[in-house]
Design a protein around this motif. Structure first.
Motif, PDB file in Angstrom:
ATOM      1  N   ASN A   1      -5.195   4.261  -3.662  1.00  0.00           N
ATOM      2  CA  ASN A   1      -4.227   3.949  -4.722  1.00  0.00           C
ATOM      3  C   ASN A   1      -4.316   2.492  -5.181  1.00  0.00           C
ATOM      4  O   ASN A   1      -3.418   1.983  -5.831  1.00  0.00           O
ATOM      5  CB  ASN A   1      -2.807   4.281  -4.268  1.00  0.00           C
ATOM      6  CG  ASN A   1      -2.417   3.524  -3.012  1.00  0.00           C
ATOM      7  OD1 ASN A   1      -3.283   3.037  -2.282  1.00  0.00           O
ATOM      8  ND2 ASN A   1      -1.130   3.400  -2.783  1.00  0.00           N
ATOM      9  N   THR A   2      -5.407   1.809  -4.812  1.00  0.00           N
ATOM     10  CA  THR A   2      -5.570   0.413  -5.207  1.00  0.00           C
ATOM     11  C   THR A   2      -6.610   0.280  -6.314  1.00  0.00           C
ATOM     12  O   THR A   2      -7.660   0.927  -6.274  1.00  0.00           O
ATOM     13  CB  THR A   2      -6.023  -0.439  -3.998  1.00  0.00           C
ATOM     14  OG1 THR A   2      -5.083  -0.276  -2.950  1.00  0.00           O
ATOM     15  CG2 THR A   2      -6.102  -1.903  -4.379  1.00  0.00           C
TER      16      THR A   2
ATOM     17  N   LYS B   1      -8.288   0.985  -0.615  1.00  0.00           N
ATOM     18  CA  LYS B   1      -7.446   2.182  -0.549  1.00  0.00           C
ATOM     19  C   LYS B   1      -7.528   2.964  -1.854  1.00  0.00           C
ATOM     20  O   LYS B   1      -7.834   2.420  -2.909  1.00  0.00           O
ATOM     21  CB  LYS B   1      -5.997   1.770  -0.270  1.00  0.00           C
ATOM     22  CG  LYS B   1      -5.844   1.123   1.078  1.00  0.00           C
ATOM     23  CD  LYS B   1      -4.662   1.677   1.825  1.00  0.00           C
ATOM     24  CE  LYS B   1      -4.787   1.232   3.278  1.00  0.00           C
ATOM     25  NZ  LYS B   1      -3.803   1.806   4.138  1.00  0.00           N
TER      26      LYS B   1
ATOM     27  N   LEU C   1      -6.718  -3.186   2.130  1.00  0.00           N
ATOM     28  CA  LEU C   1      -5.917  -2.786   0.970  1.00  0.00           C
ATOM     29  C   LEU C   1      -6.797  -2.562  -0.254  1.00  0.00           C
ATOM     30  O   LEU C   1      -6.583  -1.634  -1.040  1.00  0.00           O
ATOM     31  CB  LEU C   1      -4.877  -3.875   0.664  1.00  0.00           C
ATOM     32  CG  LEU C   1      -4.091  -3.712  -0.631  1.00  0.00           C
ATOM     33  CD1 LEU C   1      -3.089  -2.583  -0.503  1.00  0.00           C
ATOM     34  CD2 LEU C   1      -3.380  -4.992  -1.016  1.00  0.00           C
ATOM     35  N   PHE C   2      -7.826  -3.430  -0.399  1.00  0.00           N
ATOM     36  CA  PHE C   2      -8.664  -3.378  -1.595  1.00  0.00           C
ATOM     37  C   PHE C   2      -9.477  -2.085  -1.687  1.00  0.00           C
ATOM     38  O   PHE C   2     -10.000  -1.756  -2.734  1.00  0.00           O
ATOM     39  CB  PHE C   2      -9.640  -4.565  -1.625  1.00  0.00           C
ATOM     40  CG  PHE C   2      -8.953  -5.902  -1.533  1.00  0.00           C
ATOM     41  CD1 PHE C   2      -7.647  -6.065  -1.970  1.00  0.00           C
ATOM     42  CD2 PHE C   2      -9.625  -6.997  -1.008  1.00  0.00           C
ATOM     43  CE1 PHE C   2      -7.016  -7.290  -1.879  1.00  0.00           C
ATOM     44  CE2 PHE C   2      -8.995  -8.234  -0.924  1.00  0.00           C
ATOM     45  CZ  PHE C   2      -7.688  -8.369  -1.357  1.00  0.00           C
TER      46      PHE C   2
ATOM     47  N   ASP D   1       0.822  -1.216   0.000  1.00  0.00           N
ATOM     48  CA  ASP D   1       0.000   0.000   0.000  1.00  0.00           C
ATOM     49  C   ASP D   1       0.855   1.265   0.000  1.00  0.00           C
ATOM     50  O   ASP D   1       0.347   2.349  -0.250  1.00  0.00           O
ATOM     51  CB  ASP D   1      -0.962  -0.012   1.192  1.00  0.00           C
ATOM     52  CG  ASP D   1      -0.256  -0.289   2.505  1.00  0.00           C
ATOM     53  OD1 ASP D   1       0.710  -1.091   2.511  1.00  0.00           O
ATOM     54  OD2 ASP D   1      -0.650   0.300   3.523  1.00  0.00           O
TER      55      ASP D   1
ATOM     56  N   THR E   1       1.033   2.887  -6.975  1.00  0.00           N
ATOM     57  CA  THR E   1      -0.235   2.284  -7.381  1.00  0.00           C
ATOM     58  C   THR E   1      -0.183   0.782  -7.113  1.00  0.00           C
ATOM     59  O   THR E   1       0.869   0.157  -7.286  1.00  0.00           O
ATOM     60  CB  THR E   1      -0.496   2.490  -8.890  1.00  0.00           C
ATOM     61  OG1 THR E   1      -0.338   3.870  -9.189  1.00  0.00           O
ATOM     62  CG2 THR E   1      -1.888   2.031  -9.257  1.00  0.00           C
ATOM     63  N   VAL E   2      -1.294   0.248  -6.657  1.00  0.00           N
ATOM     64  CA  VAL E   2      -1.379  -1.196  -6.445  1.00  0.00           C
ATOM     65  C   VAL E   2      -2.480  -1.746  -7.336  1.00  0.00           C
ATOM     66  O   VAL E   2      -3.589  -1.205  -7.356  1.00  0.00           O
ATOM     67  CB  VAL E   2      -1.726  -1.543  -4.973  1.00  0.00           C
ATOM     68  CG1 VAL E   2      -1.701  -3.047  -4.763  1.00  0.00           C
ATOM     69  CG2 VAL E   2      -0.781  -0.851  -4.021  1.00  0.00           C
TER      70      VAL E   2
ATOM     71  N   VAL F   1      -4.564  -5.208  -7.886  1.00  0.00           N
ATOM     72  CA  VAL F   1      -4.785  -6.521  -7.296  1.00  0.00           C
ATOM     73  C   VAL F   1      -5.525  -7.395  -8.300  1.00  0.00           C
ATOM     74  O   VAL F   1      -6.632  -7.065  -8.727  1.00  0.00           O
ATOM     75  CB  VAL F   1      -5.597  -6.412  -5.985  1.00  0.00           C
ATOM     76  CG1 VAL F   1      -5.825  -7.794  -5.400  1.00  0.00           C
ATOM     77  CG2 VAL F   1      -4.895  -5.512  -4.992  1.00  0.00           C
TER      78      VAL F   1
END
Lengths: 99, 466
Positions: free
Chosen positions: B445-446, B443, B440-441, B417, B421-422, B424
């Motif tokens: 930037n996700t 956020k 996390l999912f 995180d 950028t992430v 998934v």
């Protein structure tokens, strides 16, 4: 009784040796290390061979149990080493030039 | 006398091969050679034993060796790399049952020859049988969990707990101690001996069923250690040093791996073995997470990747399930051709056995110097443009860092995180194996790229090529 003392002494030294040998292995190699070590634990085949080889007429129970032990130990040894070798053959460093 | 001396000398050399082989297994450059040296030691020990004067006939031996070689060889050559955890679990079990059978065979022989078994012999026979039996059934349960087998609609892989489980296990341990002591006092009682075999089998089952699938790396390492200790106990039965040396080295190495795995999850071995972690009761207290997940299309994902200077891939068990390792490697190559720097960040307990992800990526021809360990990626993760999380969940869950109430609080994670950028790659919004929601999912930037990991990776490759 002396031999037992000696064997326990050997045991103590080998445990320390095992700890020393393994403690700094990179995580990339954890799986092959585990399967390679597992193959070594197939050394019990030595005991299995001695049981499977006794005179059959004397004690068939021992021979049959021993033969079963030989079978499983061989499976452990052959399977363990081959599978480890297969995995390690795949670990390659990057080759920049060819391709 | 001369033959006996040569046999002993061969054992010393075998021991040397095992020590050298294990040492060389510790470095990627020498590992393959090390494994071969260790195999040479094994062949030597086996051949030397065949010259022992006590061996009267070879019929049974050759039949068993031949059959074992065929079955073991075929299994080793045919097994898929994604099924490696199951294979290792089974091999551990076979090692265990071999030691159990050696103990059993020696028992029948000692009873035949001498009518009284010495207390020391009784003790070591019991140890070999107990550890061997427990390794066998424990490994079989671990194998079933890894295979995700089910009995009807009943799934084996989650942590299975029932009321009074602890009490039952404590009673079982007491019974085993009591019966074992009884046996050492009166080793001629064959029925007591058979009873101990049954108890050891039950102990193996009871030890592994309360452990959830995600904790399997710990269990497999521990069973690996047990299989060595069983061989070691067998060595004491036949007074053989090579069994003791080799067995105890394996025992020690298994314990080290176990402790590495426990550290990587920030949990004690006690907690892994007895807490029933990952059973439904733990997942029950899911808190609501604010915000919404941001789905993304493969095309938008391609634009992000295309403009990135650095990309890190974080794989998890989902990669193995989707068999996506080859597609991921190909995607990595597309990125590199585009001038992007690609690395793979591997969490120590990602997957179902120690080093699971490394093996899969190696199979797909990812060079091992591109794989980065967790402790090396975290300090630089802020500078990475895009992190691709593929099939990993709990090992990238920021709750482990931030939420003291989370069951995984304190577990070291890859701080994805913190990257710019992430993305998934995930099939759905379902929770991970620990049964915990992953903030996390949600956020900012996700981005979530829904779909099968392999399919998504192929879509991205198509974007690069098209």
């Amino acid at each position: 009784m002396d031999i037992f003392i000696l064997l326990i002494f050997v045991l103590m030294l080998s445990i320390f040796l095992g700890f020393e040998l393994i403690s700094k292995v990179p995580s990339t190699l954890h799986t092959p290390l585990m399967s390679g070590a597992n193959a070594i634990s197939g050394i019990t085949i030595v005991g299995a061979l001695l049981s499977a080889g006794v005179h059959y007429g004397d004690n068939e129970e021992t021979v049959i149990l021993g033969a079963l032990a030989v079978f499983f130990a061989t499976l452990n040894v052959v399977g363990g080493y081959l599978v480890t070798n297969r995995m390690l053959a795949m670990f390659k460093k990057k080759e920049k030039d060819n391709k | 006398m001369n033959a006996a001396f040569l046999i002993q000398f061969s054992y010393i050399f075998s021991g040397f091969c095992f020590i050298l082989g294990l040492k060389m297994l510790g470095s990627p450059a020498t590992a393959r050679k090390g494994n071969i040296i260790s195999a040479v030691g094994m062949v030597l020990a086996t051949i030397a034993t065949l010259f022992n004067n006590d061996i009267d006939q070879y019929k049974w031996i050759f039949a068993a060796v031949l059959l074992g070689t065929i079955v073991g060889g075929a299994a080793a050559l045919m097994v898929e790399m994604t099924s490696m955890p199951e294979m290792v679990a089974l091999l551990n079990g076979f090692g265990g049952v071999a030691s159990l059978l050696v103990g059993w065979a020696e028992y029948t022989q000692k009873i035949q020859i001498t009518n009284s078994i010495k207390t020391f012999d009784a003790v070591v026979i019991i140890l070999a049988v107990l550890i061997g039996g427990l390794t066998l059934t424990g490994s079989l349960i671990a194998w079933a969990k890894l295979k995700d087998l089910s009995l009807g609609s009943f799934k084996i892989s989650p942590a299975l707990t029932f009321k009074g489980q602890k009490t039952f296990n404590i009673l079982l341990l007491f019974t085993i101690t009591f019966v074992a002591l009884w046996f050492t006092k009166d080793p001629d009682l064959k029925n007591v001996f058979y009873f101990i075999i049954g108890l050891s089998a039950l102990l193996g089952i009871m030890t592994v069923i309360p452990i959830g699938g995600a904790d399997m790396p710990v269990v497999i390492s521990l069973l690996n250690s047990y299989s060595g200790l069983a061989a070691c106990a067998a060595g004491f039965i036949i007074n053989n040093t090579i069994l003791i040396v080799a067995g105890s080295m394996v025992g020690a190495s298994g314990i080290i791996l176990t402790s590495i795995m426990c550290k990587a999850m920030n949990r004690s071995l006690n907690n892994v073995l007895f807490s029933g972690f990952g059973s439904t009761s733990v997942g029950g207290k899911n808190k609501d997470v604010d915000g919404e997940a941001n789905p993304i299309s493969a095309q938008d994902c391609y634009y992000l990747l295309e403009s990135a200077n650095s990309v890190a891939v974080v794989p998890g068990y989902g990669l193995a399930v989707a068999q996506a390792q080859h597609a991921v490697r190909e995607l990595g190559e597309c990125l590199e051709a585009n001038g992007t720097e690609v690395s793979y960040a591997i969490h120590p307990v990602a997957g179902r056995m120690p080093g699971h992800m490394n093996v899969l990526l190696a199979e797909a021809d990812v060079p091992y110097d591109q794989l980065i360990e967790m402790d090396d990626i975290n300090p630089v993760i802020e500078s990475i443009d895009v992190v691709l999380v593929i099939g990993a969940n709990d090992v990238v869950n920021p709750d482990a860092r931030e939420d003291e109430d989370s069951p995984i609080y304190g577990m070291p994670i890859i701080n994805v995180d913190h990257a710019k950028t992430v993305i998934v790659l995930k099939r759905s919004m379902s929770v991970g194996f620990a049964g915990i929601q992953n903030p996390l999912f949600f956020k900012e930037n996700t981005r979530m790229l829904f779909g099968d990991a392999k399919g998504s990776a192929n879509d991205l490759i198509a974007e690069f090529k098209g």
